[in-house]
Each structure stands twice: as structure tokens, then as C-alpha cells.
Design an enzyme around this catalytic site. Structure first.
Site, short mmCIF file in Angstrom:
data_model
loop_
_atom_site.label_atom_id
_atom_site.label_comp_id
_atom_site.label_asym_id
_atom_site.label_seq_id
_atom_site.Cartn_x
_atom_site.Cartn_y
_atom_site.Cartn_z
N CYS A 135 0.84 -1.21 0.00
CA CYS A 135 0.00 0.00 0.00
C CYS A 135 0.87 1.25 0.00
O CYS A 135 1.39 1.65 1.05
CB CYS A 135 -0.93 -0.01 1.21
N CYS A 138 -0.44 4.10 2.21
CA CYS A 138 -0.24 3.89 3.65
C CYS A 138 1.23 4.09 4.05
O CYS A 138 1.53 4.66 5.09
CB CYS A 138 -0.64 2.48 4.06
N ASP A 139 2.15 3.59 3.24
CA ASP A 139 3.54 3.47 3.68
C ASP A 139 4.55 4.33 2.93
O ASP A 139 5.72 4.38 3.31
CB ASP A 139 3.99 1.99 3.55
#
Ligand code: NAP
Length: 310
Positions: A135, A138-139
Site C-alpha cells: 500500500c 499507507c507506507d
């Protein structure tokens, strides 16, 4: 314990499930939308959505919020529930058992979507959350000004590679063939981006690390036979999806790969069970196509319930 009863139960609150809930509740049916996480599904992992009409570009989580507000305006309920099983009685009543409740309904709409597939190489699990990610939204921020690799050649790999190019020092897309699968507009954008490089005809054989975090990838060129290594701090894996249909396999509504088979009315072969969105066996998995499926299923659930009263 008495089962809670609804006219329609929708399992999964992504774009397909939310649209089905909107249509069914607007038809004055009692509707429960169950999800094991936050509503929005994969939209929550998407940076910019540029192919949903009405918005030139919108953040995935923002679109999810707007859809949620819209889908609950006619009193569809949204509740937490991780579904363990679905059974169908002789009278056609469906029993949905979650980790905490039991529900009953005559009309069930499955909208559970799909989840990322793992690459299945050494180091992938060991360095999960320590450099290996699925992701970018997200990261990505963990890799500011650091080099990352993206594995895959589909829409996700190329689109998320573009997103990662904005904060990392550079993105290398490693693809097993010499042509991308992604839509042409995404390809053109990636080829024009001087922060994105490509390694063609190459598979990743291992994710390398120092015991604490990722340090690189080991690769094998399928054409030249050459084994090599690349130094990166992050590895983003986008090698496709698999359906989330484990609780439904006993219903006999899935194909050999686990995708749910429906007709154009989103009906499965079990009367009163419908499926929408990415979980279906279909060619084009998009927010738009999920929304279309959801509208049809919400209306067809209404028609099905009407037919029971005839
Ligand atoms: P995908 O379209 O299935 O692409 C997976 C990619 O991973 C392919 O390029 C495939 O290579 C490669 N791959 C598969 N297994 C591999 C392995 N073991 N090792 C190395 N490479 C491997 O999956 P996706 O990109 O996640 O997209 C999923 C769905 O969502 C698609 O329907 C897509 O159109 C949709 N989507 C749409 C958008 C958008 O419209 N903006 C954005 C994201 C996703 P090959 O090409 O050689 O098969």
C-alpha cells in the site's frame, strides 16, 4: 440468541456494497451493511481517483466518505462484522454468522471485493512492515528520499509507482515481461516520469535485508538468465488480487479461482444471493463498474423480495 433480521444484508462496504445499500434502502427496505473494517474498501488505499465521473481528481478516502454519507441517507445501517459463514435454509432464508452476531435475511448481497496477492518469495513475510508493503498510500511516507522498487506491471503497480515517485528518491518498476499490462494513459505518464525506471523481463527471487529492514532485492532476468541485485529501502508489491470469498465457498457460487459468478442482474445461482464489484468474475474491476453492479443488485434485491410476497 435471537438472530437479528433485515430485508437486505450487504456484506462489504466498498463502492459496490455502499451503492447496493443506497438503492435498497431508498426502496424502503431495511438494510444492514456489514464490514470487517472501515467503509470504503480499496478506495482507502488509493491516492488519486481520476476515473470516477463528477470529479476530475479526488482522494480515494474522500470519495469513500462521500459515498458513505450518500449510502446511509435513507437509514441503511452500517455495522462491524467479520462474516464466518452463510447458510441457506429450505425456506430460502439466509443466515449470516459473524464473529459476534447472527443475522437473517431473504436477500443477501456479497460485496467483499478482493485482496492483494503475495509474491511468495523468501524475505517477503520476514520484512513485512519493515520495507515490504502492499500500500503506497499507507507506507510511502516512510521512504522519503529513499529508493524503492515496485513489482508488477498492471494498473496498480504503475499508478502507485507514480505516487511513490513524488516522495521517494526514485522508483524502479520490476516487471516479468517487456510490456506493461496497465492502461495506456498510466503507461505514458510513467514513461514520461524521469523518477521512474524499469527493469524488464525480470522476476524478484528474494527480498534482501540486514535482519532489521529491507536492503534490496535479488532478481533473475528471464531472457538473459542473469542473476543480479538492486539496493532499495522499500519494496511495493502489486502482483494482482484474489477474491475474498472464503465464507461463501460452500454455497457453490464461485468459479475455480474463487470469483463469484453472476448474471447481468447480479444474481448468483442461489435465489436471493447477489454479488457485486471486484468479488465477481468480470473483466473490468473499477470503482465505476462496482457502483453499476451495486445499483443493479439493490434494485434486483427489491424485485426478489417483492416476488416472495406474490
Ligand atoms: P493485475 O491487473 O492483475 O496486474 C498484476 C500484475 O502483476 C501484472 O502485470 C502481472 O504480470 C504481474 N504479476 C502477477 N503475478 C506475478 C508474479 N508472481 N511475479 C511477478 N509479477 C507478477 O492487478 P492490479 O494492477 O493490482 O489491478 C487489479 C485490478 O484493479 C485490475 O482490474 C485493474 O484494472 C484495477 N485497477 C484499476 C485502476 C485504475 O483504473 N486507475 C488502478 C488500480 C487497479 P503480467 O502482466 O505478466 O500478467
Amino acid at each position: 440468541m435471537m438472530a437479528k433480521s433485515y430485508d437486505v444484508i450487504v456484506i462489504g462496504a466498498g463502492p459496490g456494497g455502499m451503492t447496493a445499500a443506497l438503492y435498497a434502502s431508498r426502496a424502503n427496505l431495511s438494510v444492514l451493511m456489514l464490514d470487517r473494517g472501515i467503509y470504503g474498501g480499496q478506495m482507502n488505499n488509493t491516492a488519486a481517483v481520476e476515473n470516477y465521473p463528477g470529479f476530475k481528481s479526488i482522494l480515494g478516502p474522500d470519495l469513500a466518505e462521500k459515498m458513505y454519507q450518500s449510502s446511509t441517507q435513507f437509514d441503511a445501517e452500517y455495522g462491524y462484522g467479520s462474516v464466518d459463514s452463510v447458510t441457506v435454509g429450505d425456506d430460502g432464508l439466509k443466515t449470516v454468522v459473524t464473529d459476534s452476531e447472527t443475522y437473517e435475511t431473504h436477500a443477501l448481497i456479497i460485496a467483499t471485493g478482493s485482496e492483494y496477492r503475495k509474491l511468495g518469495v523468501p524475505g517477503e513475510d520476514e520484512y513485512g512492515g519493515r520495507g515490504v508493503s502492499y500500500c503506497a498510500v499507507c507506507d510511502g511516507a516512510f521512504f522519503k528520499n529513499k529508493p524503492v522498487a515496485v513489482i508488477g506491471g498492471g494498473d496498480s503497480a504503475v499508478e502507485e509507482g507514480g505516487y511513490l515517485s513524488q516522495m521517494t528518491s526514485g522508483v524502479n518498476i520490476i516487471h516479468r515481461r517487456d510490456q506493461l499490462r496497465a492502461q495506456k494513459i498510466l503507461q505514458d505518464r510513467a514513461f514520461a516520469n524521469d523518477r521512474i525506471g524499469f527493469t524488464w523481463d525480470t522476476i524478484v527471487t528474494e527480498i534482501l535485508g540486514d535482519g532489521q529492514k529491507v536492503t534490496g532485492v535479488a532478481t533473475h532476468n528471464k531472457k538473459t538468465g542473469e542473476d543480479s541485485q538492486q539496493s532499495v529501502d522499500g519494496v511495493f508489491i502489486y502482483v494482482g488480487n484474489q477474491p475474498m470469498t472464503a465464507p461463501f465457498l460452500d454455497l457453490g457460487i464461485t468459479d475455480e479461482k474463487g470469483w463469484i459468478v453472476t448474471n447481468e442482474k447480479m444474481e448468483t445461482k442461489v435465489p436471493g444471493i447477489f454479488a457485486v464489484g471486484d468479488v465477481r468474475q468480470k473483466d473490468l474491476r473499477q470503482i465505476t463498474t462496482s457502483v453499476g453492479d451495486g445499483g443493479i443488485a439493490g434494485q434486483e434485491a427489491f424485485n426478489y423480495l417483492q416476488s416472495l410476497g406474490d
